[in-house]
Design a protein around this motif. Structure first.
Motif, mmCIF file in Angstrom:
data_model
loop_
_atom_site.group_PDB
_atom_site.id
_atom_site.type_symbol
_atom_site.label_atom_id
_atom_site.label_comp_id
_atom_site.label_asym_id
_atom_site.label_seq_id
_atom_site.Cartn_x
_atom_site.Cartn_y
_atom_site.Cartn_z
ATOM 1 N N MET A 1 0.980 -1.589 -0.282
ATOM 2 C CA MET A 1 -0.058 -0.167 0.309
ATOM 3 C C MET A 1 0.763 1.392 -0.206
ATOM 4 S SD MET A 1 -3.349 -0.980 2.178
ATOM 5 C CE MET A 1 -2.303 -1.277 3.717
ATOM 6 N N THR B 1 2.554 2.918 2.499
ATOM 7 C CA THR B 1 1.817 3.804 3.271
ATOM 8 C C THR B 1 2.956 4.923 4.151
ATOM 9 O OG1 THR B 1 2.486 1.927 5.401
ATOM 10 C CG2 THR B 1 0.148 1.921 4.217
ATOM 11 N N SER C 1 -2.632 -5.977 -5.810
ATOM 12 C CA SER C 1 -3.634 -5.992 -4.920
ATOM 13 C C SER C 1 -4.616 -4.640 -5.505
ATOM 14 C CB SER C 1 -3.032 -5.137 -3.146
ATOM 15 O OG SER C 1 -2.124 -3.751 -3.849
ATOM 16 N N LYS D 1 -4.344 -0.280 -8.067
ATOM 17 C CA LYS D 1 -3.396 -0.813 -9.501
ATOM 18 C C LYS D 1 -3.117 -0.239 -10.072
ATOM 19 C CE LYS D 1 -0.384 -1.471 -5.514
ATOM 20 N NZ LYS D 1 0.811 -0.468 -4.562
ATOM 21 N N THR E 1 0.402 8.635 -1.977
ATOM 22 C CA THR E 1 -0.298 6.792 -2.165
ATOM 23 C C THR E 1 -1.289 6.577 -1.914
ATOM 24 O OG1 THR E 1 0.697 6.268 0.181
ATOM 25 C CG2 THR E 1 2.487 5.607 -2.606
#
Length: 297
Positions: free
Chosen positions: A15, A17, A59, A62, A23
């Motif tokens: 992810m 983070t 995932s 994306k 992001t």
């Protein structure tokens, strides 16, 4: 002679983070280092090493990554109409051939080993490479290409390796070395993120791997390891006692950890200074900045 490696897995399901809020809407892998996204550096390195099939483990969220490798007909038409042939060639270099790229979903964040395992049906019974786009390596000869040349002599499984400060061994998979042959190291053990007091060496595994198909089969049996995740290191370690063996490869080049903000900034400066069209102006700014900071002190 070792079987030729033509497939590479790119685990890009994270992810990102550490780079929020950017992001939130932009996959970390297409954040730009100078004027190319991180994933482009990884793809270019794989191509230089002879990789023909590119497998992305993704995932949710994306889709922008998938779009990046698709054609952009309207943009191509505009560039062609304006006679911007150089930009058009750069754009074309980002396109992937139909059938040469595949996307697999990792629907649970269970670690790097699990991400690699998700691609098992596309790898089948072939050796394969794994490239972590966060690790950007500046080298005269691309890192994976260096490894491929060594792999042709050794076979088995091979991991990229570099010396790290001993106090930072808890952040890496660490090699326990059997025979040190310079660029190549035969491995007798691998420990994932050991306490510095227990680390068998300071030779750390970096995000480039050439793995035998048995490693994928080992992942079928690997249980949760460090951090409650399925560790790729554990599956590779099971190969040490086999005839195939496991090797560490000290690559020639400079590695940047673009999974961290500081590493990303360092890489931006280094790659900017390596560009003929940016070097003078960027170096001038850095010199001015250094001088003004020295004067302030």
């Amino acid at each position: 002679m070792a079987k030729r490696v033509t497939k590479a897995i790119f685990p890009v399901a994270g992810m990102g983070t550490r780079f929020l809020p950017a992001t939130k809407s932009v996959p970390k892998e297409i954040m730009t280092l100078v004027d190319r996204p991180l994933i482009q550096y990884a793809i270019d390195e794989a191509r230089a090493a002879g990789i023909k099939e590119f497998i992305f483990v993704t995932s949710r969220g994306k889709s922008a990554l998938e779009d990046y490798f698709d054609r952009a007909p309207e943009l191509e038409h505009t560039l062609r109409k304006k006679g911007k042939t150089e930009l058009l060639e750069i754009l074309k270099s980002t396109n992937m051939e139909s059938g040469g790229i595949a996307y697999i979903r990792q629907n649970q964040a269970l670690g790097l080993g699990h991400a690699v395992w998700c691609a098992r049906r596309l790898v089948m019974n072939e050796p394969f490479a794994v490239i972590l786009p966060d690790d950007v390596i500046a080298a005269e000869k691309p890192c994976l290409q260096q490894m491929m040349e060594a792999y042709e002599e050794t076979g088995g499984s091979m991991v990229a390796a570099m010396e790290v400060p001993h106090e930072r061994t808890s952040s890496y998979g660490i090699l326990d070395c059997k025979d040190d042959m310079g660029s190549l190291v035969s491995v007798k053990g691998m420990v994932e993120k050991p306490d510095p007091d227990d680390a068998p060496s300071n030779l750390a595994v970096i995000g480039r791997y050439i793995l035998s198909p048995q490693v994928m089969r080992n992942l079928n049996k690997v249980e949760e390891g460090a951090g409650g995740e399925i560790q790729l290191t554990d599956a590779i370690a099971k190969e040490i006692a086999s005839e195939r063996g496991v090797y560490g490869f000290r690559f020639r080049g400079q590695r940047f950890d673009c999974g961290s903000k500081v590493g990303f900034l360092q890489a931006t400066v280094a790659f900017g200074l390596a560009r003929d069209d940016l070097r003078d102006e960027l170096q001038g700014y850095l010199d001015e900045l250094s001088a003004s900071r020295s004067a302030a002190q």
